[in-house]
Design a protein around this motif. Structure first.
Motif, PDB file in Angstrom:
ATOM      1  N   UNK A   1       7.949   0.739   7.667  1.00  0.00           N
ATOM      2  CA  UNK A   1       6.830   1.659   7.424  1.00  0.00           C
ATOM      3  C   UNK A   1       5.933   1.147   6.308  1.00  0.00           C
ATOM      4  N   UNK A   2       6.523   0.502   5.285  1.00  0.00           N
ATOM      5  CA  UNK A   2       5.694  -0.004   4.189  1.00  0.00           C
ATOM      6  C   UNK A   2       5.551  -1.518   4.323  1.00  0.00           C
ATOM      7  N   UNK A   3       4.506  -1.912   5.035  1.00  0.00           N
ATOM      8  CA  UNK A   3       4.289  -3.334   5.317  1.00  0.00           C
ATOM      9  C   UNK A   3       3.646  -4.003   4.104  1.00  0.00           C
ATOM     10  N   UNK A   4       3.842  -5.314   3.993  1.00  0.00           N
ATOM     11  CA  UNK A   4       3.287  -6.047   2.865  1.00  0.00           C
ATOM     12  C   UNK A   4       1.997  -6.757   3.256  1.00  0.00           C
ATOM     13  N   UNK A   5       0.921  -6.454   2.529  1.00  0.00           N
ATOM     14  CA  UNK A   5      -0.380  -7.062   2.793  1.00  0.00           C
ATOM     15  C   UNK A   5      -0.366  -8.579   2.690  1.00  0.00           C
ATOM     16  N   UNK A   6       0.632  -9.149   1.978  1.00  0.00           N
ATOM     17  CA  UNK A   6       0.699 -10.611   1.844  1.00  0.00           C
ATOM     18  C   UNK A   6       0.743 -11.267   3.220  1.00  0.00           C
TER      19      UNK A   6
ATOM     20  N   UNK B   1      -5.195  -5.143  -6.369  1.00  0.00           N
ATOM     21  CA  UNK B   1      -5.317  -5.280  -4.917  1.00  0.00           C
ATOM     22  C   UNK B   1      -5.554  -3.911  -4.293  1.00  0.00           C
ATOM     23  N   UNK B   2      -6.138  -3.913  -3.122  1.00  0.00           N
ATOM     24  CA  UNK B   2      -6.402  -2.651  -2.431  1.00  0.00           C
ATOM     25  C   UNK B   2      -5.330  -2.423  -1.384  1.00  0.00           C
ATOM     26  N   UNK B   3      -4.730  -1.245  -1.431  1.00  0.00           N
ATOM     27  CA  UNK B   3      -3.751  -0.870  -0.413  1.00  0.00           C
ATOM     28  C   UNK B   3      -4.518  -0.625   0.889  1.00  0.00           C
ATOM     29  N   UNK B   4      -3.983  -1.113   1.994  1.00  0.00           N
ATOM     30  CA  UNK B   4      -4.748  -1.126   3.246  1.00  0.00           C
ATOM     31  C   UNK B   4      -5.386   0.196   3.679  1.00  0.00           C
ATOM     32  N   UNK B   5      -4.496   1.189   3.934  1.00  0.00           N
ATOM     33  CA  UNK B   5      -4.939   2.383   4.675  1.00  0.00           C
ATOM     34  C   UNK B   5      -6.099   3.141   4.008  1.00  0.00           C
ATOM     35  N   UNK B   6      -5.907   3.486   2.683  1.00  0.00           N
ATOM     36  CA  UNK B   6      -6.828   4.449   2.101  1.00  0.00           C
ATOM     37  C   UNK B   6      -7.732   3.905   0.998  1.00  0.00           C
ATOM     38  N   UNK B   7      -7.703   2.578   0.813  1.00  0.00           N
ATOM     39  CA  UNK B   7      -8.577   1.998  -0.198  1.00  0.00           C
ATOM     40  C   UNK B   7      -8.099   2.207  -1.630  1.00  0.00           C
ATOM     41  N   UNK B   8      -6.901   2.797  -1.811  1.00  0.00           N
ATOM     42  CA  UNK B   8      -6.300   2.949  -3.146  1.00  0.00           C
ATOM     43  C   UNK B   8      -6.165   1.608  -3.836  1.00  0.00           C
ATOM     44  N   UNK B   9      -6.363   1.616  -5.146  1.00  0.00           N
ATOM     45  CA  UNK B   9      -6.129   0.389  -5.910  1.00  0.00           C
ATOM     46  C   UNK B   9      -4.679   0.365  -6.396  1.00  0.00           C
ATOM     47  N   UNK B  10      -4.058  -0.794  -6.284  1.00  0.00           N
ATOM     48  CA  UNK B  10      -2.699  -0.941  -6.811  1.00  0.00           C
ATOM     49  C   UNK B  10      -2.776  -1.351  -8.273  1.00  0.00           C
TER      50      UNK B  10
END
Ligand code: HEC
Ligand code: HEC
Ligand code: HEC
Ligand code: HEC
Ligand code: HEC
Ligand code: HEC
Ligand code: HEC
Ligand code: HEC
Ligand code: HEC
Ligand code: HEC
Ligand code: HEC
Length: 396
Positions: free
Chosen positions: A187-192, A231-240
């Motif tokens: 469920x929690x995929x890695x953007x890398x 980095x930006x988390x994919x789905x909602x544009x949240x910043x990490x």
């Protein structure tokens, strides 16, 4: 001679025989053969059928084979064999028609008429940088040590570097099937893995001086090569959180980070837990306490939180009343996050964070350490004290 001795002497003779044989075989091997093996070596000469037929004019203009060829490779070979340059990427010597740099057109001691007694010895005879690499690198990827042709076609392929599939991921998961299933179902995929080089963002396909063929010395260095910006988390544009900057500003690093091991807590291939953690961790500020919901207990004793009364399990107690138990171990338990930061801290000891996020607001916790305990005054709450030796009374 008794029966036992008889058998022992037989065994000794047999062992000597085997040793001498191995020694004789070893002695006949070149240095390269000793290092790379001899898997191609054939018990008897391998003859190319048209050579075996004895009619040299199949390929030469004269019967003695002393004069020119009727045509040059690769056209010569293509009279009988499929062309070897039909795909998108063609290996240098094949493109140059130099079939005979690898194959002897007449006969050979090796399978496929090859000029070396193992695939890898053949490849490194030209790719000398790889010879040095294979000899000097402590961790070589097993299929590379085995045969380069596990992944590369010696002639031609549709993928860059004549690889049998796209080398950035498809090739890897041909063998590492579990990684294909894992990375696509968590469920929690890695953007890398969405970065252009996919698996190769982190691994060297041939091997490296680091464990698991990582391209950096430690998982921490590897992670920070990307996580030193927001980095930006994919789905909602949240910043990490920018972990690189966070660690720079908070030099009291948590143990595993001191060792350089981010992977002690995070799975670099993604996971089914919050923030790709290896084990679960509460997603929200308040959560019903469950022993299995805390990755922390992989390294820390759970008694810290589980024992309602203790004089040893934790220093976060008021007398023998365990303050960890009071805050965490209940229906509306607080996550460790409320008080600790698991990456790094600065102001307070024990990885106590300076501020804690509640809803949208970041409240300071205002911790004060005392000789036998401490106190804090988070948000608008009155200051609360704890003391291991002389329990404090805090008014409601
Ligand atoms: C399948 C085709 C083929 C056949 C059949 C063949 N040759 Fe050749 N031969 C070649 C090729 C190709 C070369 C060039 C090798 C190179 O590039 O190094 C060659 C080279 C030679 C050479 C030059 C020296 C060397 O070994 O490189 C001699 C001599 C020779 N062949 C003898 C013979 C004789 C004798 C026969 C018959 C018994 C024969 N060949 C049959 C393909 C063939
Ligand atoms: C006159 C036909 C003919 C020509 C020309 C010819 N070959 Fe062959 N070759 C054969 C036959 C027949 C075989 C055995 C059948 C097979 O394994 O495909 C063979 C087998 C081989 C094999 C071994 C295949 C295996 O699986 O063991 C290699 C390698 C090979 N040839 C390379 C070459 C190269 C390189 C050339 C050009 C220099 C060449 N051949 C020219 C007919 C030919
Ligand atoms: C860089 C070395 C190299 C060159 C150059 C090369 N080959 Fe090969 N070839 C190999 C290797 C290695 C194998 C064995 C592949 C295997 O077993 O996976 C092979 C296998 C073969 C085979 C038997 C299996 C098959 O794929 O059909 C033939 C026939 C063959 N080569 C023909 C040729 C011809 C014709 C040329 C020139 C156009 C050529 N090779 C150039 C390395 C080379
Ligand atoms: C006869 C010499 C020779 C042999 C043997 C040889 N290669 Fe090569 N290889 C070359 C040349 C020449 C190139 C082209 C280099 C270039 O374009 O910069 C090349 C290119 C490559 C490339 C692409 C590299 C790039 O940067 O584009 C790969 C991958 C490769 N070889 C793998 C192999 C493998 C695997 C083997 C053994 C099966 C092998 N080579 C055997 C000469 C050889
Ligand atoms: C597990 C699969 C695998 C095996 C086995 C393998 N390679 Fe590679 N190789 C790759 C991949 C993937 C790339 C592309 C790397 C990239 O894009 O940076 C590559 C790239 C290359 C290149 C071009 C880039 C470079 O590193 O110079 C060469 C040359 C090469 N390989 C040679 C070899 C040789 C020689 C062997 C055997 C000793 C071998 N490979 C074995 C997967 C493999
Ligand atoms: C031809 C099959 C094959 C291919 C293709 C392949 N691997 Fe492997 N890989 C293996 C084998 C076999 C091992 C050793 C057994 C094991 O530990 O799983 C291994 C081990 C590994 C390991 C170390 C595992 C450990 O626990 O120590 C890593 C990391 C790895 N491979 C990554 C990759 C990557 C990245 C790629 C793509 C570039 C790739 N592999 C392509 C067969 C392959
Ligand atoms: C090649 C660049 C790259 C490397 C290397 C990298 N990451 Fe990431 N990471 C990303 C990107 C891009 C995202 C944002 C997209 C996303 O949420 O997955 C991300 C997201 C994350 C997240 C947030 C996941 C979520 O959804 O909550 C965590 C945690 C994380 N990475 C940890 C690590 C760790 C630990 C390492 C080292 C083992 C690492 N990363 C190495 C690129 C990288
Ligand atoms: C963000 C960096 C990163 C990416 C991208 C990545 N890996 Fe890894 N991989 C790691 C790290 C770090 C480890 C070591 C984990 C540890 O020490 O627990 C590892 C370990 C492995 C292992 C051995 C241990 C295990 O988990 O089985 C294999 C096999 C592997 N990776 C294959 C792959 C493949 C295949 C891909 C592409 C689908 C890939 N990796 C993508 C960082 C990465
Ligand atoms: C002791 C375990 C542990 C270690 C070691 C660790 N982390 Fe974390 N990490 C966590 C936990 C727990 C979270 C969930 C954060 C939260 O809830 O605030 C997290 C969250 C993250 C996030 C997401 C932050 C966000 O904004 O959502 C990233 C990115 C991250 N870690 C990267 C790293 C990197 C890079 C390293 C190594 C330098 C590392 N972590 C080491 C436990 C750890
Ligand atoms: C309400 C705030 C708070 C929460 C929630 C909290 N802690 Fe603590 N923790 C503290 C304080 C304060 C200390 C320092 C105790 C001292 O030495 O005076 C501490 C100390 C620790 C220590 C150091 C050893 C010890 O026990 O004295 C560990 C390890 C620890 N906490 C782990 C955790 C874990 C794991 C969680 C979540 C399951 C957690 N904490 C939740 C406040 C908290
Ligand atoms: C992989 C092992 C590991 C995991 C998982 C882990 N820790 Fe730790 N932790 C350590 C080590 C080692 C230390 C001692 C070094 C230090 O002070 O950072 C430590 C120290 C601490 C301390 C400070 C102790 C003190 O007395 O100063 C706190 C608080 C803490 N951890 C909280 C947590 C929390 C909360 C989690 C879960 C999110 C967690 N740890 C998960 C290994 C781990």
């Amino acid at each position: 001679m008794n029966i036992e001795r008889f058998y022992i002497s037989k065994i000794v003779v047999a062992m000597l025989f085997i040793c001498v044989n191995i020694f004789a075989q070893e002695a006949g091997l070149s240095e390269a053969e000793k290092f790379y093996g001899t898997e191609l070596k054939s018990p008897k000469k391998v003859q190319h059928p048209p050579f075996e037929w004895g009619d040299c004019t199949v390929c030469h203009t004269d019967a003695k084979g002393e004069e020119a060829l009727i045509m040059e490779p690769p056209e010569l070979c293509a009279m009988c064999h499929e062309a070897k340059d039909t795909k998108k990427f063609i290996h240098g010597p094949v493109a140059a028609g130099a079939c005979t740099t690898c194959h002897n057109p007449h006969e050979s001691d090796n399978a496929k008429l090859l000029v070396a007694s193992s695939i890898n010895e053949l490849c490194v005879s030209c790719h000398q940088d790889k010879d040095a690499f294979l000899r000097d690198t402590p961790n070589i990827h097993p299929p590379v040590k085995d045969q380069c042709t596990n992944c590369h076609d010696p002639h031609t392929e549709d993928h860059l570097y004549q690889l049998k599939a796209d080398g950035k991921k498809d090739l890897c998961v041909m063998c590492h099937v579990d990684k294909e299933i894992w990375t696509s179902t968590v469920t929690d995929k890695h953007g890398a893995l969405d970065r252009p080089r996919k698996c190769l963002e982190c691994h060297d396909p041939h091997g490296s001086t680091n464990p698991k063929f990582l391209i950096k010395d430690t998982s921490k260095e590897l992670c920070l090569s990307c996580h030193s910006e927001s980095l930006t988390r994919d789905e909602n544009g949240d910043k990490l959180l920018n972990i690189g900057k966070h660690l720079e500003n908070n030099p009291d690093w948590h143990g595993p980070i001191l060792w350089g091991d981010c992977a002690a807590c995070h799975n670099p291939h993604g996971s089914n837990n919050l923030s790709m953690l290896n084990k679960p961790f509460p997603r929200t500020f308040y959560e019903k306490f469950e022993e299995d919901n805390y990755i922390c207990f992989q390294c820390h004793e759970k008694e810290k939180i589980m024992d309602e009364n203790t004089t040893t399990a934790t220093n976060f107690r008021n007398g023998s009343s365990n303050m960890h138990f009071v805050h965490v171990n209940k229906e509306k338990g607080r996550s460790c996050r409320a008080c600790h930061d698991f990456h790094g801290t600065k102001e307070y000891p024990h990885h106590l964070r300076a501020k804690t996020k509640f809803g949208k607001i970041n409240f300071p916790i205002r911790f004060i350490e005392t000789e036998n305990g401490g106190s804090c005054a988070p948000a608008c709450h009155a200051r609360r004290h704890y003391d291991k030796v002389t329990p404090k009374v805090n008014l409601k």
